[in-house]
Design a protein around this motif. Structure first.
Motif, PDB file in Angstrom:
ATOM      1  N   GLU A 558     -20.132  27.519 -30.238  1.00 45.06           N
ATOM      2  CA  GLU A 558     -19.471  28.797 -29.980  1.00 45.06           C
ATOM      3  C   GLU A 558     -18.967  29.374 -31.290  1.00 45.06           C
ATOM      4  O   GLU A 558     -18.698  28.642 -32.245  1.00 45.06           O
ATOM      5  CB  GLU A 558     -18.303  28.624 -29.003  1.00 45.06           C
ATOM      6  N   ARG A 559     -18.863  30.711 -31.331  1.00 46.82           N
ATOM      7  CA  ARG A 559     -18.318  31.377 -32.510  1.00 46.82           C
ATOM      8  C   ARG A 559     -16.798  31.357 -32.456  1.00 46.82           C
ATOM      9  O   ARG A 559     -16.200  31.455 -31.376  1.00 46.82           O
ATOM     10  CB  ARG A 559     -18.800  32.824 -32.575  1.00 46.82           C
ATOM     11  N   ASP A 560     -16.203  31.258 -33.632  1.00 44.11           N
ATOM     12  CA  ASP A 560     -14.753  31.364 -33.708  1.00 44.11           C
ATOM     13  C   ASP A 560     -14.338  32.793 -33.350  1.00 44.11           C
ATOM     14  O   ASP A 560     -14.968  33.765 -33.775  1.00 44.11           O
ATOM     15  CB  ASP A 560     -14.276  31.019 -35.125  1.00 44.11           C
ATOM     16  N   LYS A 561     -13.306  32.931 -32.545  1.00 41.55           N
ATOM     17  CA  LYS A 561     -12.893  34.259 -32.074  1.00 41.55           C
ATOM     18  C   LYS A 561     -12.418  35.160 -33.211  1.00 41.55           C
ATOM     19  O   LYS A 561     -12.595  36.375 -33.158  1.00 41.55           O
ATOM     20  CB  LYS A 561     -11.783  34.112 -31.031  1.00 41.55           C
ATOM     21  N   ASP A 562     -11.805  34.558 -34.236  1.00 39.84           N
ATOM     22  CA  ASP A 562     -11.273  35.353 -35.343  1.00 39.84           C
ATOM     23  C   ASP A 562     -12.270  35.536 -36.484  1.00 39.84           C
ATOM     24  O   ASP A 562     -12.213  36.516 -37.213  1.00 39.84           O
ATOM     25  CB  ASP A 562      -9.983  34.708 -35.885  1.00 39.84           C
ATOM     26  N   PRO A 564     -16.359  35.427 -36.982  1.00 39.68           N
ATOM     27  CA  PRO A 564     -17.684  35.267 -36.358  1.00 39.68           C
ATOM     28  C   PRO A 564     -18.659  34.429 -37.186  1.00 39.68           C
ATOM     29  O   PRO A 564     -19.692  34.020 -36.684  1.00 39.68           O
ATOM     30  CB  PRO A 564     -18.186  36.713 -36.211  1.00 39.68           C
TER      31      PRO A 564
END
Length: 571
Positions: A558-562, A564
């Motif tokens: 998954e990508r980090d929310k803060d 990308p």
């Protein structure tokens, strides 16, 4: 993000600072990519004179320099910046000096180099405590690569040696001994464990700095001679891998070997080799494949090579089947039948389809199936009709001929024992084949060298509206002929299969890396993936990016929310 936008806005507004209206126009002229050279030089001549330089350049160059340096640091942290904008602004420092480098070097480069040294000093102080020696070197090599990339995109080329010297000093020279002497991952450990890739990177990095190889050579002198010999052998092996993976005339080594093996297995090669010679040749091919694909990809191939020429097991089954038929007269299939049984765990999965066999062949399958059940009740037979051959007796008006055909071709021809004329759709329905298979099959029997069937209309292509009849007047000088199917695009198929295998290899590499690292930036993930797969093949960056996206959709990452550009592993 707000800081980056603020810095970019300051750079963009360089030409809008307080000062003469003429200065603003001139700076805009310099930054405009569409202006002609004479107009730019005219503007620069005016800008270089007294009052305008004092009011515009001297007032703004410090602020612009700091903003540019800040943007460079943000890019080092993985953020996207406007590189074209930076290049345009940095060109001003050079153009102000009318081609001389004084303004660029004194007003920008000196501060940029100081900031670079400070930035990598901070990074190195953390990495040396957190990372193993191989991981640290991988990061150092990546940093050198990206600094070269910055020079190629917006810094002046004269900055490259100075910039790299700062990076190499802070990352390598300052921590050389501490890095090389790490207890469980330093140079001693790499030698002991034959880590040729890591040792090669160590040589590349430390050979670039003054006397950088001195501590490395010192450790080598202290190392066990057995480790050195093992390292040399491994290095030779990997050098041979590089040689084997070089392409020839646009084809990869894997493609050429695949074509060679196909020729050997189908025809015995140009020299018509014996079974023993084929076995020996294929064993050599497998050894070469280990250098091209890696041993983990050739274990099944080794089993296949052993199966190709060692038919002991299959022959025993056939002999037993013949004994079964002689002891059970009622089980006679009415046709001479030879069956080769192979295990699916070694051989690749061939295309399997539910061919509607003629009655004569159905009885053969049933008889052999009953026999095989007497041998084992835990295995299931899957008939691969695409690999089968049949010998048919064709009773033509001129003379009788023996036809050597595939199982599918035989099934099609036997339909004409009970029908004088059949349409394309009737043949497809009765055989239960796809359009592609039917077209290829009928082309071989009605449009190629041996026209066993007459086609209406008499054209060279197969159409769903065509009709077919048995060609009773067919003849040939030989009494025994083999009717081949039209060849498929083998090279295209090989490339498709190789691409598919490489997708799996990239997926596995990404998952291994992320499973061990848990969290990793995009650039470092790509670099480590390339490093892992480099001994097998050279992966394309775009292909790695696609596989990362695919693994995200399949919930492996998954990508980090803060950020990308940062990925997290999902257990």
């Amino acid at each position: 993000m707000e800081e980056r936008l603020r810095d970019e806005n300051l750079v963009r507004k360089t030409s809008n600072a307080d000062g003469d209206e003429e200065a603003t126009i001139l700076l805009n002229t310099i930054l405009s990519a569409s202006v002609d050279k004479e107009k730019a030089q005219e503007g620069l001549s005016k800008l270089s004179s007294g009052i305008i330089v004092l009011k515009v350049y001297q007032e703004l160059n410090g602020k612009v320099r700091d903003a540019v340096i800040s943007l460079i640091d943000q890019e080092r942290e993985g953020e996207q910046i406007d590189r074209a904008l930076l290049k345009n602004v940095l060109d001003i420092f050079i153009e102000i000096g009318m081609g001389q480098m004084d303004y660029y070097e004194n007003d920008f480069e000196a501060e940029m180099l100081k900031d670079t040294a400070a930035y990598y000093s901070r990074k190195a102080s953390n990495w040396i405590l957190e990372d193993s020696c191989p991981d640290y070197m991988l990061k150092a090599e990546e940093c050198v690569k990206w600094e070269k990339d910055r020079v190629s995109h917006y810094l002046h080329s004269s900055s490259e040696p100075k910039l790299l010297e700062k990076v190499q000093h802070e990352l390598l020279s300052v921590y050389a001994n501490q890095l090389l002497e790490k207890e469980h991952s330093g140079c001693h450990a790499l030698l002991r464990d034959d880590k040729v890739v890591d040792l090669s990177r160590m040589f590349r990095l430390f050979s670039k700095i003054p006397r950088g190889l001195d501590p490395v050579s010192s450790i080598f002198k202290q190392a066990d001679k057995k480790d050195i010999v093992g390292l040399q052998e491994q290095a030779l092996k990997e050098a041979f891998e590089v040689f084997c993976n070089k392409g020839v005339a646009g084809s990869s080594s894997a493609e050429l070997l695949a074509t060679f093996c196909d020729n050997i297995l189908k025809k015995g090669g140009s020299e018509k080799l014996s079974d023993e010679a084929i076995e020996e040749t294929l064993e050599k091919v497998v050894k070469l494949l280990a250098y091209i694909s890696g041993g983990q990809f050739t274990s099944k191939m080794e089993g296949m090579v052993r199966k190709v020429t060692d038919w002991t097991s299959a022959r025993k089954i056939q002999t037993s089947f013949e004994e079964y038929l002689s002891n059970n007269p009622n089980a006679n299939p009415g046709i001479d039948l030879t069956v080769t049984v192979s295990k699916t765990d070694i051989w690749p999965r061939y295309k399997s389809f539910d061919l509607n066999l003629p009655a004569e062949m159905v009885k053969c399958v049933e008889v052999f199936g009953k026999f095989y059940q007497t041998k084992t009740k835990h295995r299931k037979l899957t008939w691969i009709y695409s690999l089968g051959t049949c010998n048919l007796i064709g009773k033509f008006e001129p003379k009788t001929l023996e036809l050597i055909v595939t199982t599918c071709q035989a099934s099609a021809l036997l339909l004409f024992n009970s029908s004088d004329r059949l349409s394309y759709s009737e043949i497809m329905t009765q055989l239960n084949l796809t359009d592609d298979d039917v077209v290829r099959l009928l082309r071989s029997l009605s449009c190629a060298k041996y026209r066993i069937l007459n086609k209406e209309p008499n054209t060279k292509s197969i159409s769903p509206t065509d009709y077919f009849e048995f060609n009773s007047k067919f003849t040939d000088n030989k009494s025994r002929i083999k009717i081949p199917l039209p060849p498929v695009d083998e090279k295209k198929k090989v490339i498709e299969d190789v691409d598919k295998d490489r997708r799996y290899a990239i997926d596995a590499s990404i998952v291994r890396i992320m499973k061990s690292r848990k969290v990793l930036g995009h650039q470092q993930l790509v670099m480590e993936c390339v490093e892992q797969l480099g001994r097998m093949f050279k992966p394309d960056f775009k292909a790695i990016k696609k596989r990362i996206e695919d693994l995200i959709t399949r919930d492996y990452l998954e990508r980090d929310k803060d950020n990308p550009n940062l990925f997290r592993y999902l257990a």
